[in-house]
Design a protein around this motif. Sequence first.
Motif, PDB file in Angstrom:
ATOM      1  N   MET A 219       0.819  -1.224   0.000  1.00 57.78           N
ATOM      2  CA  MET A 219       0.000   0.000   0.000  1.00 57.78           C
ATOM      3  C   MET A 219       0.846   1.264   0.000  1.00 57.78           C
ATOM      4  SD  MET A 219      -2.786  -1.271   2.841  1.00 57.78           S
ATOM      5  CE  MET A 219      -3.922   0.094   2.711  1.00 57.78           C
ATOM      6  N   ILE A 220       2.152   1.127   0.260  1.00 55.66           N
ATOM      7  CA  ILE A 220       3.039   2.287   0.368  1.00 55.66           C
ATOM      8  C   ILE A 220       3.859   2.458  -0.907  1.00 55.66           C
ATOM      9  CG2 ILE A 220       4.879   3.380   1.698  1.00 55.66           C
ATOM     10  CD1 ILE A 220       2.214   3.061   3.216  1.00 55.66           C
ATOM     11  N   LYS A 221       3.786   3.627  -1.491  1.00 60.89           N
ATOM     12  CA  LYS A 221       4.577   3.956  -2.677  1.00 60.89           C
ATOM     13  C   LYS A 221       5.499   5.123  -2.340  1.00 60.89           C
ATOM     14  CE  LYS A 221       2.120   0.949  -4.918  1.00 60.89           C
ATOM     15  NZ  LYS A 221       2.686  -0.363  -5.244  1.00 60.89           N
ATOM     16  N   ARG A 222       6.714   5.056  -2.830  1.00 60.29           N
ATOM     17  CA  ARG A 222       7.671   6.148  -2.595  1.00 60.29           C
ATOM     18  C   ARG A 222       7.953   6.864  -3.908  1.00 60.29           C
ATOM     19  NH1 ARG A 222       8.612   2.357   1.152  1.00 60.29           N
ATOM     20  NH2 ARG A 222       8.843   3.105   3.291  1.00 60.29           N
ATOM     21  N   SER A 227      12.037  10.032  -0.420  1.00 61.61           N
ATOM     22  CA  SER A 227      11.801  10.742   0.844  1.00 61.61           C
ATOM     23  C   SER A 227      10.320  11.029   1.085  1.00 61.61           C
ATOM     24  CB  SER A 227      12.590  12.052   0.884  1.00 61.61           C
ATOM     25  OG  SER A 227      12.184  12.899  -0.175  1.00 61.61           O
ATOM     26  N   GLN A 228       9.495  10.913   0.028  1.00 59.96           N
ATOM     27  CA  GLN A 228       8.062  11.169   0.168  1.00 59.96           C
ATOM     28  C   GLN A 228       7.279   9.875  -0.001  1.00 59.96           C
ATOM     29  OE1 GLN A 228       6.030  13.984   0.997  1.00 59.96           O
ATOM     30  NE2 GLN A 228       4.664  12.225   1.120  1.00 59.96           N
ATOM     31  N   ASP A 229       6.466   9.550   1.011  1.00 59.91           N
ATOM     32  CA  ASP A 229       5.645   8.334   0.973  1.00 59.91           C
ATOM     33  C   ASP A 229       4.215   8.683   0.569  1.00 59.91           C
ATOM     34  OD1 ASP A 229       7.646   6.500   2.121  1.00 59.91           O
ATOM     35  OD2 ASP A 229       7.403   7.738   3.915  1.00 59.91           O
ATOM     36  N   LEU A 230       3.615   7.786  -0.182  1.00 62.35           N
ATOM     37  CA  LEU A 230       2.212   7.915  -0.561  1.00 62.35           C
ATOM     38  C   LEU A 230       1.482   6.643  -0.148  1.00 62.35           C
ATOM     39  CD1 LEU A 230       2.357   9.402  -4.184  1.00 62.35           C
ATOM     40  CD2 LEU A 230       1.783  10.625  -2.097  1.00 62.35           C
ATOM     41  N   LEU A 231       0.288   6.815   0.387  1.00 58.94           N
ATOM     42  CA  LEU A 231      -0.572   5.688   0.711  1.00 58.94           C
ATOM     43  C   LEU A 231      -1.515   5.457  -0.460  1.00 58.94           C
ATOM     44  CD1 LEU A 231      -1.942   3.615   2.675  1.00 58.94           C
ATOM     45  CD2 LEU A 231      -3.363   5.532   3.470  1.00 58.94           C
ATOM     46  N   PRO A 239      -0.846  11.614   0.443  1.00 56.66           N
ATOM     47  CA  PRO A 239       0.472  11.893   1.031  1.00 56.66           C
ATOM     48  C   PRO A 239       0.524  11.475   2.502  1.00 56.66           C
ATOM     49  CG  PRO A 239      -0.398  13.827  -0.092  1.00 56.66           C
ATOM     50  CD  PRO A 239      -1.507  12.838  -0.015  1.00 56.66           C
ATOM     51  N   VAL A 240       1.662  10.944   2.924  1.00 55.77           N
ATOM     52  CA  VAL A 240       1.852  10.523   4.312  1.00 55.77           C
ATOM     53  C   VAL A 240       2.652  11.588   5.063  1.00 55.77           C
ATOM     54  CG1 VAL A 240       2.902   8.790   5.836  1.00 55.77           C
ATOM     55  CG2 VAL A 240       1.757   8.072   3.724  1.00 55.77           C
ATOM     56  N   VAL A 241       2.159  11.990   6.231  1.00 52.78           N
ATOM     57  CA  VAL A 241       2.868  12.938   7.100  1.00 52.78           C
ATOM     58  C   VAL A 241       3.319  12.185   8.346  1.00 52.78           C
ATOM     59  CG1 VAL A 241       2.716  15.053   8.457  1.00 52.78           C
ATOM     60  CG2 VAL A 241       1.516  14.900   6.277  1.00 52.78           C
ATOM     61  N   ARG A 242       4.617  12.144   8.574  1.00 56.48           N
ATOM     62  CA  ARG A 242       5.157  11.491   9.772  1.00 56.48           C
ATOM     63  C   ARG A 242       5.162  12.527  10.906  1.00 56.48           C
ATOM     64  NH1 ARG A 242       8.585   6.799   8.552  1.00 56.48           N
ATOM     65  NH2 ARG A 242       8.428   6.338   6.314  1.00 56.48           N
ATOM     66  N   ILE A 243       4.304  12.330  11.884  1.00 57.45           N
ATOM     67  CA  ILE A 243       4.159  13.302  12.974  1.00 57.45           C
ATOM     68  C   ILE A 243       5.474  13.499  13.728  1.00 57.45           C
ATOM     69  CG2 ILE A 243       2.995  13.751  15.185  1.00 57.45           C
ATOM     70  CD1 ILE A 243       1.214  14.267  12.804  1.00 57.45           C
ATOM     71  N   HIS A 244       6.256  12.432  13.903  1.00 56.49           N
ATOM     72  CA  HIS A 244       7.518  12.578  14.644  1.00 56.49           C
ATOM     73  C   HIS A 244       8.504  13.473  13.903  1.00 56.49           C
ATOM     74  CE1 HIS A 244       8.569   9.135  11.992  1.00 56.49           C
ATOM     75  NE2 HIS A 244       9.802   9.606  12.073  1.00 56.49           N
ATOM     76  N   ALA A 268     -11.307  19.614   0.851  1.00 54.49           N
ATOM     77  CA  ALA A 268     -11.143  18.538  -0.129  1.00 54.49           C
ATOM     78  C   ALA A 268      -9.789  17.847   0.002  1.00 54.49           C
ATOM     79  CB  ALA A 268     -11.302  19.099  -1.542  1.00 54.49           C
ATOM     80  N   ALA A 269      -8.925  18.378   0.861  1.00 52.95           N
ATOM     81  CA  ALA A 269      -7.556  17.853   0.991  1.00 52.95           C
ATOM     82  C   ALA A 269      -7.479  16.724   2.018  1.00 52.95           C
ATOM     83  CB  ALA A 269      -6.606  18.980   1.379  1.00 52.95           C
ATOM     84  N   LYS A 270      -6.692  15.705   1.687  1.00 51.24           N
ATOM     85  CA  LYS A 270      -6.492  14.556   2.584  1.00 51.24           C
ATOM     86  C   LYS A 270      -5.008  14.310   2.792  1.00 51.24           C
ATOM     87  CE  LYS A 270     -10.492  11.604   1.415  1.00 51.24           C
ATOM     88  NZ  LYS A 270     -10.845  10.317   0.780  1.00 51.24           N
ATOM     89  N   VAL A 271      -4.645  13.851   3.998  1.00 48.73           N
ATOM     90  CA  VAL A 271      -3.316  13.305   4.263  1.00 48.73           C
ATOM     91  C   VAL A 271      -3.485  12.107   5.183  1.00 48.73           C
ATOM     92  CG1 VAL A 271      -2.026  15.479   3.992  1.00 48.73           C
ATOM     93  CG2 VAL A 271      -2.867  14.820   6.253  1.00 48.73           C
ATOM     94  N   ALA A 272      -2.470  11.241   5.196  1.00 51.16           N
ATOM     95  CA  ALA A 272      -2.457  10.110   6.121  1.00 51.16           C
ATOM     96  C   ALA A 272      -1.365  10.382   7.147  1.00 51.16           C
ATOM     97  CB  ALA A 272      -2.175   8.815   5.372  1.00 51.16           C
ATOM     98  N   ILE A 273      -1.736  10.540   8.417  1.00 55.13           N
ATOM     99  CA  ILE A 273      -0.726  10.843   9.433  1.00 55.13           C
ATOM    100  C   ILE A 273      -0.225   9.537  10.056  1.00 55.13           C
ATOM    101  CG2 ILE A 273      -1.627  13.154   9.885  1.00 55.13           C
ATOM    102  CD1 ILE A 273      -2.810  12.124  12.476  1.00 55.13           C
TER     103      ILE A 273
END
Length: 357
Positions: A219-222, A227-231, A239-244, A268-273
């Motif tokens: 499910m993870i694409k780079r 350096s940028q992950d996509l779900l 887009p994936v946001v790493r909270i740490h 309309a914007a989504k991110v996966a944290i």
Amino acid sequence: MVPMESIYSKFPKVVRDISKKLKKKIEFKHEGDSVEIDKAMIEGLTDPLMHIIRNSLDHGIEMPEDRTASGKSETGTILISAEQANGQMIITIKDDGKGINAEKVAAKALSNGLIDDQQMATMTDNEKAMLIFGAGVSTADQITDISGRGVGMDVVKTNITKLGGVIDLDTELGVGTTITIMLPLTLAILDGLDIAVGDIKYILPLSAIVESLQPTSEMIKRIGDGSQDLLMLREEFIPVVRIHQLFNIPSKHRKLEDGMLIVVKSGAAKVAIFIDEFLHQHQVVVKPLDKNFRSVEGIGAATVRGDGSIGLILDVMGIIEAQKKSEQHHSDTKELEKHKAASQEETRKKKGRKQKR
């Protein structure tokens, strides 16, 4: 909680007086009079709505003869409506005027230094129009006592943000403009989900959550340099946001497959944290952060937990904006490296030609 009618009641007289002064024919409509809003929001919401309506009257709706010439009814329409959906209050202000000249807005933002030529070249018309909310950006040729009065739409956005809300704009030249404001139903009470990143617990507003999952490697694409992950979720790339990384704190998990992803949405914007784990949900009393501390990107407010400790409430819109800035910075860095490499190659070729001589 009080009905929206208490806010709407202030507008008809203003519309009548201004339309008479401008010699324009305008029909003012309102819907959702009985929809209830937190009483504490009324003061902070009335001024921004008044500013938007004045702007529609002054700059949006055309003169009767101009409307007739363009095939429209000589009477312009301004509609304000309110509804509750997905745990939010959604207020829409729509006019059938001339719309916003996106190129003119972008040119003003460029001259003010809010964007550069490269950004301007890649922006859509709607993204350019959204720059109207930037500091000092106005398309008015002269200040009037009706709409701007020297105060831009950035003040409107600031006031909506203070209420924990989000503002969006959709415009088409010659057709009209729609401004949508999304607010939490109440300023005081929030349904939140406790999430953990390392040893720190944050609170995520339940109204912003779309779904949560533990991703698999498929499910993870780079993209780019990795350096940028996509779900990849049901044929949608998020887009994936790493909270740490965003808050520069230690975490238990580094691999996305070991932790949890929570898909959140604002407008309309989504991110996966990316977090270590989620805990339990509960209601919290919201305390504004900027009055007691300072504004922090990604943090919207705070609360006092049952044990007396402070709980920080995540700002989903702020996290999405931080993600956009990160993508832009990454793009600019790559472009800079590309130019640098090209320059070094050119220098190397020049040296080679000199040596041959």
